[in-house]
Write a protein that holds these residues in place. Sequence first.
Motif, short mmCIF file in Angstrom:
data_model
loop_
_atom_site.label_atom_id
_atom_site.label_comp_id
_atom_site.label_asym_id
_atom_site.label_seq_id
_atom_site.Cartn_x
_atom_site.Cartn_y
_atom_site.Cartn_z
N ALA A 17 3.03 5.90 -2.91
CA ALA A 17 4.19 6.69 -3.34
C ALA A 17 4.25 6.76 -4.86
O ALA A 17 4.54 7.81 -5.44
CB ALA A 17 5.48 6.08 -2.78
N SER A 18 3.94 5.65 -5.52
CA SER A 18 3.94 5.62 -6.98
C SER A 18 2.84 6.51 -7.54
O SER A 18 3.05 7.25 -8.51
CB SER A 18 3.73 4.18 -7.45
N ARG A 19 1.66 6.48 -6.92
CA ARG A 19 0.54 7.31 -7.36
C ARG A 19 0.89 8.78 -7.23
O ARG A 19 0.64 9.58 -8.13
CB ARG A 19 -0.72 6.98 -6.54
N VAL A 20 1.52 9.15 -6.13
CA VAL A 20 1.90 10.55 -5.90
C VAL A 20 2.92 10.98 -6.94
O VAL A 20 2.81 12.06 -7.52
CB VAL A 20 2.45 10.74 -4.46
N ARG A 21 3.93 10.14 -7.22
CA ARG A 21 4.93 10.49 -8.23
C ARG A 21 4.28 10.63 -9.59
O ARG A 21 4.61 11.52 -10.36
CB ARG A 21 6.04 9.43 -8.28
N TYR A 69 2.49 14.16 -14.06
CA TYR A 69 1.50 14.54 -15.07
C TYR A 69 0.71 15.80 -14.72
O TYR A 69 0.09 16.38 -15.58
CB TYR A 69 0.54 13.37 -15.34
N CYS A 70 0.75 16.22 -13.49
CA CYS A 70 -0.03 17.38 -13.09
C CYS A 70 0.83 18.62 -12.88
O CYS A 70 0.31 19.68 -12.59
CB CYS A 70 -0.83 17.09 -11.81
N SER A 71 2.12 18.47 -13.01
CA SER A 71 2.97 19.64 -12.79
C SER A 71 2.90 20.54 -14.02
O SER A 71 2.75 20.05 -15.14
CB SER A 71 4.42 19.21 -12.53
N PRO A 72 3.00 21.85 -13.80
CA PRO A 72 2.91 22.77 -14.95
C PRO A 72 4.09 22.54 -15.89
O PRO A 72 5.19 22.23 -15.46
CB PRO A 72 2.97 24.16 -14.30
N MET A 73 3.82 22.66 -17.16
CA MET A 73 4.85 22.44 -18.16
C MET A 73 5.75 23.68 -18.24
O MET A 73 5.27 24.80 -18.29
CB MET A 73 4.22 22.17 -19.53
N ARG A 104 0.83 -1.21 0.00
CA ARG A 104 0.00 0.00 0.00
C ARG A 104 0.87 1.26 0.00
O ARG A 104 0.58 2.21 -0.73
CB ARG A 104 -0.93 0.01 1.21
N GLU A 105 1.93 1.26 0.81
CA GLU A 105 2.81 2.43 0.88
C GLU A 105 3.52 2.67 -0.45
O GLU A 105 3.62 3.80 -0.91
CB GLU A 105 3.84 2.24 2.00
N LEU A 106 3.97 1.60 -1.09
CA LEU A 106 4.63 1.74 -2.39
C LEU A 106 3.65 2.20 -3.46
O LEU A 106 3.99 3.04 -4.31
CB LEU A 106 5.28 0.41 -2.80
#
Length: 100
Positions: free
Chosen positions: A81-85, A90-94, A76-78
């Motif tokens: 962490a993968s989902r957050v990365r 994909y959600c960070s501004p370009m 679950r922790e991994l």
Amino acid sequence: MSTLMEDDIKRWTAKRKTALVLDIIQGKTTISEASRAFDLSPSEVEQWVDDGKRGMENALRTKPLEVKEQYEKQLRELQEASRVRHLDHYCSPMRPDQAI
């Protein structure tokens, strides 16, 4: 290093790994020294140390987790962490230099 360590180890049993991890935790050797001495990768030895610490933590709990529970918790922790990365990527501004 520990007396359980032979010069030419063909198979790393749990007992040998434990002896090496204890030597590292007790400061008798370092991960890099052990890696060189036994021709192991530092990441492999680090993983053994991390696994040993997790095992000790669980053993010292008032109500230790079963092995299945430990793996499920770690999974679950991994996954989190993968989902957050993934979201960060994909959600960070370009940036302008990343434009298509």
